[in-house]
Design a protein around this motif. Structure first.
Motif, mmCIF file in Angstrom:
data_model
loop_
_atom_site.group_PDB
_atom_site.id
_atom_site.type_symbol
_atom_site.label_atom_id
_atom_site.label_comp_id
_atom_site.label_asym_id
_atom_site.label_seq_id
_atom_site.Cartn_x
_atom_site.Cartn_y
_atom_site.Cartn_z
ATOM 1 N N PRO A 27 68.412 29.465 38.659
ATOM 2 C CA PRO A 27 68.698 28.980 37.302
ATOM 3 C C PRO A 27 70.051 28.257 37.251
ATOM 4 C CG PRO A 27 68.038 31.290 37.270
ATOM 5 C CD PRO A 27 68.263 30.914 38.707
ATOM 6 N N ALA A 28 70.129 27.234 36.431
ATOM 7 C CA ALA A 28 71.356 26.446 36.305
ATOM 8 C C ALA A 28 72.542 27.307 35.867
ATOM 9 C CB ALA A 28 71.144 25.300 35.323
ATOM 10 N N HIS A 29 72.278 28.372 35.130
ATOM 11 C CA HIS A 29 73.358 29.231 34.628
ATOM 12 C C HIS A 29 73.848 30.242 35.673
ATOM 13 C CE1 HIS A 29 70.695 32.694 34.278
ATOM 14 N NE2 HIS A 29 69.804 31.888 33.704
ATOM 15 N N ALA A 66 66.952 25.007 38.395
ATOM 16 C CA ALA A 66 66.065 24.906 37.231
ATOM 17 C C ALA A 66 66.862 25.070 35.943
ATOM 18 C CB ALA A 66 64.989 25.976 37.296
ATOM 19 N N ASP A 67 66.515 24.266 34.929
ATOM 20 C CA ASP A 67 67.138 24.429 33.617
ATOM 21 C C ASP A 67 66.467 25.578 32.870
ATOM 22 O OD1 ASP A 67 64.746 23.422 32.510
ATOM 23 O OD2 ASP A 67 65.612 21.460 32.045
ATOM 24 N N GLU A 68 66.833 25.752 31.610
ATOM 25 C CA GLU A 68 66.289 26.872 30.825
ATOM 26 C C GLU A 68 64.789 26.769 30.608
ATOM 27 O OE1 GLU A 68 67.696 23.606 28.282
ATOM 28 O OE2 GLU A 68 68.755 24.863 29.707
ATOM 29 N N ARG A 74 62.607 23.483 34.503
ATOM 30 C CA ARG A 74 62.413 22.123 34.998
ATOM 31 C C ARG A 74 63.508 21.814 36.001
ATOM 32 N NH1 ARG A 74 59.695 17.979 31.303
ATOM 33 N NH2 ARG A 74 58.202 19.315 30.257
ATOM 34 N N LEU A 75 63.142 21.075 37.010
ATOM 35 C CA LEU A 75 64.082 20.698 38.054
ATOM 36 C C LEU A 75 65.216 19.872 37.465
ATOM 37 C CD1 LEU A 75 64.635 20.606 41.149
ATOM 38 C CD2 LEU A 75 63.352 18.469 41.168
ATOM 39 N N CYS A 76 66.452 20.310 37.702
ATOM 40 C CA CYS A 76 67.604 19.537 37.222
ATOM 41 C C CYS A 76 68.554 19.197 38.361
ATOM 42 C CB CYS A 76 68.314 20.246 36.079
ATOM 43 S SG CYS A 76 69.057 21.830 36.475
ATOM 44 N N GLY A 77 68.208 19.591 39.577
ATOM 45 C CA GLY A 77 69.034 19.244 40.727
ATOM 46 C C GLY A 77 68.706 20.099 41.930
ATOM 47 N N ILE A 78 69.451 19.840 42.990
ATOM 48 C CA ILE A 78 69.350 20.627 44.225
ATOM 49 C C ILE A 78 70.767 21.053 44.580
ATOM 50 C CG2 ILE A 78 68.811 20.579 46.689
ATOM 51 C CD1 ILE A 78 66.250 19.981 45.683
ATOM 52 N N LEU A 79 70.919 22.285 44.919
ATOM 53 C CA LEU A 79 72.213 22.825 45.317
ATOM 54 C C LEU A 79 72.173 23.126 46.803
ATOM 55 C CD1 LEU A 79 74.989 24.019 44.433
ATOM 56 C CD2 LEU A 79 73.796 26.205 44.178
ATOM 57 N N THR A 80 73.143 22.597 47.545
ATOM 58 C CA THR A 80 73.214 22.878 48.984
ATOM 59 C C THR A 80 74.401 23.771 49.287
ATOM 60 O OG1 THR A 80 74.621 20.976 49.528
ATOM 61 C CG2 THR A 80 72.216 20.602 49.493
ATOM 62 N N ASP A 81 74.357 24.378 50.459
ATOM 63 C CA ASP A 81 75.488 25.190 50.896
ATOM 64 C C ASP A 81 76.748 24.325 50.980
ATOM 65 O OD1 ASP A 81 74.473 23.804 53.126
ATOM 66 O OD2 ASP A 81 74.129 25.614 54.301
ATOM 67 N N ARG A 82 76.578 23.082 51.399
ATOM 68 C CA ARG A 82 77.715 22.155 51.474
ATOM 69 C C ARG A 82 78.284 21.875 50.081
ATOM 70 N NH1 ARG A 82 79.549 16.914 51.542
ATOM 71 N NH2 ARG A 82 80.857 16.372 53.312
ATOM 72 N N ASP A 83 77.416 21.740 49.072
ATOM 73 C CA ASP A 83 77.886 21.534 47.696
ATOM 74 C C ASP A 83 78.806 22.673 47.264
ATOM 75 O OD1 ASP A 83 76.319 19.212 47.373
ATOM 76 O OD2 ASP A 83 74.637 20.354 46.505
ATOM 77 N N ILE A 84 78.427 23.886 47.608
ATOM 78 C CA ILE A 84 79.226 25.052 47.220
ATOM 79 C C ILE A 84 80.597 24.992 47.879
ATOM 80 C CG2 ILE A 84 79.417 27.571 47.342
ATOM 81 C CD1 ILE A 84 76.304 27.632 47.136
ATOM 82 N N VAL A 85 80.613 24.662 49.163
ATOM 83 C CA VAL A 85 81.885 24.610 49.892
ATOM 84 C C VAL A 85 82.756 23.454 49.403
ATOM 85 C CG1 VAL A 85 82.931 24.246 52.165
ATOM 86 C CG2 VAL A 85 80.971 25.778 51.929
ATOM 87 N N VAL A 86 82.187 22.251 49.385
ATOM 88 C CA VAL A 86 82.973 21.058 49.062
ATOM 89 C C VAL A 86 83.256 20.939 47.559
ATOM 90 C CG1 VAL A 86 82.952 18.518 49.138
ATOM 91 C CG2 VAL A 86 82.159 19.826 51.104
ATOM 92 N N GLY A 87 82.256 21.253 46.729
ATOM 93 C CA GLY A 87 82.403 21.065 45.293
ATOM 94 C C GLY A 87 83.007 22.233 44.549
ATOM 95 N N ALA A 109 75.647 26.980 39.034
ATOM 96 C CA ALA A 109 74.839 26.055 39.839
ATOM 97 C C ALA A 109 74.650 24.730 39.109
ATOM 98 C CB ALA A 109 73.485 26.680 40.167
ATOM 99 N N GLY A 110 74.410 24.778 37.818
ATOM 100 C CA GLY A 110 74.200 23.566 37.034
ATOM 101 C C GLY A 110 75.405 22.644 37.003
ATOM 102 N N ASP A 111 76.602 23.195 37.242
ATOM 103 C CA ASP A 111 77.810 22.373 37.269
ATOM 104 C C ASP A 111 77.775 21.365 38.416
ATOM 105 O OD1 ASP A 111 78.717 23.920 35.156
ATOM 106 O OD2 ASP A 111 80.012 25.177 36.418
ATOM 107 N N LEU A 112 77.037 21.670 39.457
ATOM 108 C CA LEU A 112 76.975 20.798 40.625
ATOM 109 C C LEU A 112 75.704 19.961 40.675
ATOM 110 C CD1 LEU A 112 78.460 23.123 43.400
ATOM 111 C CD2 LEU A 112 79.617 21.415 41.995
ATOM 112 N N ALA A 113 74.839 20.093 39.677
ATOM 113 C CA ALA A 113 73.611 19.294 39.632
ATOM 114 C C ALA A 113 73.976 17.890 39.175
ATOM 115 C CB ALA A 113 72.603 19.928 38.677
ATOM 116 N N LYS A 114 73.734 16.918 40.049
ATOM 117 C CA LYS A 114 74.096 15.537 39.740
ATOM 118 C C LYS A 114 72.915 14.616 40.000
ATOM 119 C CE LYS A 114 78.904 16.107 41.110
ATOM 120 N NZ LYS A 114 78.974 17.346 41.819
#
Length: 140
Positions: free
Chosen positions: A16-18, A39-41, A44-57, A70-75
């Motif tokens: 979940p995005a939250h 997934a949003d509330e 629905r698909l709102c992005g993909i989160l990778t392990d690299r996103d967590i480290v870099v972002g 998670a939703g903060d990094l969905a672009k």
């Protein structure tokens, strides 16, 4: 004719995005994956989160993964493919958008799997893989 459902890794799971990034990292470890669809509330698909996103972002910029979501990094615009799509459509989608992971959905828009580079490598010819790599990794 090979379909997306034939080559996907089944049993993909949303986050979940939250949800917090530390929980996302834990889930990635539990599932032994490097990416999770977000997934949003409305599921629905709102992005993909990778392990690299967590480290870099998050971690590398001094943010707390137990507070970041998670939703903060969905672009960008999320990409996906229907389970009954032909493998040529899968390749086209991944190549056009230079993506390495592609969620697979069923006719009810539910997540049923994920296609990664490793899945392609197991199911495609050497020529198809070479073309994919050239298109996805080529400099724009």
């Amino acid at each position: 004719m090979t379909k997306a459902a034939d080559i996907m890794h089944p049993g993909a799971q949303w986050i979940p995005a939250h949800e917090t990034l530390d929980r996302a990292a834990q889930l990635m470890r539990e599932l032994d994956v490097g990416a999770l669809p977000i997934a949003d509330e409305n599921e629905r698909l709102c992005g993909i989160l990778t392990d690299r996103d967590i480290v870099v972002g998050c971690v590398a910029v001094g943010k707390d993964p137990s507070r970041a979501r998670a939703g903060d990094l969905a672009k960008g615009t999320p990409r996906w493919i229907p389970a009954d799509a032909d493998v040529s459509d899968v390749l086209r989608e991944m190549e056009q958008h230079k993506i390495r992971r592609l969620p697979v959905i069923d006719k009810d828009k539910r997540l049923v799997g994920m296609i990664s580079e490793a899945d392609l490598a197991h199911h495609l010819s050497d020529d198809q893989i070479a073309e994919f790599v050239e298109k996805v990794y080529a400099q724009s």
